[in-house]
Design an enzyme around this catalytic site. Structure first.
Site, short mmCIF file in Angstrom:
data_model
loop_
_atom_site.label_atom_id
_atom_site.label_comp_id
_atom_site.label_asym_id
_atom_site.label_seq_id
_atom_site.Cartn_x
_atom_site.Cartn_y
_atom_site.Cartn_z
CG ASN A 9 -1.70 1.25 1.43
OD1 ASN A 9 -1.79 2.06 0.50
ND2 ASN A 9 -2.27 1.43 2.62
CD1 TRP A 10 4.02 1.35 -2.64
CD2 TRP A 10 3.72 2.21 -4.67
NE1 TRP A 10 4.87 0.69 -3.49
CE2 TRP A 10 4.70 1.20 -4.76
CE3 TRP A 10 3.37 2.89 -5.84
CZ2 TRP A 10 5.34 0.86 -5.95
CZ3 TRP A 10 3.99 2.56 -7.04
CH2 TRP A 10 4.97 1.55 -7.09
CE LYS A 11 -0.16 3.36 4.69
NZ LYS A 11 -0.08 3.47 6.13
CG HIS A 94 -5.86 2.07 5.16
ND1 HIS A 94 -5.43 3.02 6.07
CD2 HIS A 94 -4.84 1.18 5.02
CE1 HIS A 94 -4.20 2.69 6.46
NE2 HIS A 94 -3.83 1.59 5.85
CD GLU A 96 -2.92 5.66 6.70
OE1 GLU A 96 -2.90 5.70 5.46
OE2 GLU A 96 -1.99 5.15 7.37
CD GLU A 166 -3.65 -2.43 7.34
OE1 GLU A 166 -2.57 -2.73 6.84
OE2 GLU A 166 -4.21 -1.33 7.15
N GLY A 172 2.41 2.16 10.74
CA GLY A 172 3.39 3.23 10.57
C GLY A 172 4.11 3.61 11.85
CB SER A 212 5.10 -1.99 11.86
OG SER A 212 4.73 -0.64 12.13
N GLY A 233 2.70 -1.15 4.23
CA GLY A 233 2.87 0.25 3.84
C GLY A 233 4.33 0.57 3.62
N GLY A 234 4.98 1.10 4.65
CA GLY A 234 6.36 1.59 4.56
C GLY A 234 7.33 0.65 3.86
P1 PGA Z 1 2.77 0.19 7.57
O1 PGA Z 1 1.31 0.47 6.94
O2 PGA Z 1 3.23 -1.11 7.00
O3 PGA Z 1 3.61 1.35 7.12
O4 PGA Z 1 2.60 0.13 9.04
C1 PGA Z 1 0.39 -0.57 6.77
C2 PGA Z 1 -0.90 -0.04 6.20
O5 PGA Z 1 -1.29 1.09 6.54
O6 PGA Z 1 -1.56 -0.74 5.40
#
Ligand code: PGA
Length: 248
Positions: A9-11, A94, A96, A166, A172, A212, A233-234
């Protein structure tokens, strides 16, 4: 057996050139799609050019969509538009989106239905806050989020849904849930699916862990009974780090 599924997930990251460079570097080096499914969910402006370059083993997904087919929804993308672009997956609900943009589980249910009807695989995200975990409400929260986010999804479609567990406190933050905590929650999600559908169908649904996830913790997470993949994500932003996730 459930096929593992690892999704980046590149956001809201990367330029178009960086995105293309990533796909160029990663797609030929991923494991065979019969062993593990993999996708990158990219910002919508890059979807068209990335889909054109996607390989057999690396598919492209979106990070959100609207539930309506069309209409007066300024700034939104419809499922028809995603179908037109040729995307294979869409992340829905998600945390966010839920926290910053006020998305509810009922919105997510409508989006999930629309995605399934257009043969786009929905990745439905649920997860508790730190406060909810500390007050021992995790199971209730997950149950409620899951049943509301799947409202109206029939038994004939549920096996095509991917659920991403999640925990918000792990996203993050560098603070991964331990494999045991993550597995417990994913097990609870599966038990809830048994109640909502039946055990045969619940055993077909793939449940990812997200929060994470990194090359150095994915192996342990993937060894757990109820964890079938990861939403990352990251650690999905760098091609080498993304590729390492497949050495689980
Ligand atoms: P993260 O993000 O791996 O950077 O914690 C995961 C996500 O939001 O899907």
């Amino acid at each position: 057996m459930r096929k593992p599924i690892i999704v980046g997930n590149w956001k809201m990251n990367k330029t178009r050139d960086e995105a293309l460079q990533f796909i160029y570097m990663a797609s030929s080096r991923l494991p065979n799609k019969d062993e593990v499914e993999s996708a990158i969910c990219a910002p919508s402006v890059f979807l068209r050019c990335l889909v054109k370059r996607e390989g057999e083993n690396l598919k492209i997904g979106a990070q959100n969509m609207h539930f309506a087919e069309k209409g007066a929804y300024t700034g939104e993308l419809s499922v028809n538009m995603l179908t037109d672009l040729g995307v294979s997956y869409v992340i829905l609900g998600h945390s966010e989106r839920r926290q910053m943009f006020g998305e509810t589980s009922f919105d997510v249910a409508k989006k999930t239905k629309a995605a399934l009807n257009h043969k786009i695989v929905p990745i439905v995200c649920i997860g508790e806050t730190l406060e909810q975990r500390e007050s021992k409400n995790t199971n209730d929260v997950l149950e409620e989020m899951l049943s509301n986010s799947l409202k109206g999804i029939g038994a004939e479609q549920i096996a095509n849904v991917v659920i991403a567990y999640e925990p918000i406190w792990a996203i993050g933050t560098g603070k991964t849930a331990t494999a045991e905590i993550a597995n417990e929650a994913c097990k609870h999600i599966r038990n809830t699916l048994v109640k909502l559908y039946n055990s045969n169908l619940a055993n077909k649904v793939r449940i990812q862990y997200g929060g994470s996830v990194k090359p150095d913790n994915i192996k342990e997470l993937m060894s757990m009974e109820h964890i079938d993949g990861a939403l990352v994500g990251g650690a999905s932003l760098d091609a080498e780090s993304f590729l390492k996730l497949f050495e689980f």
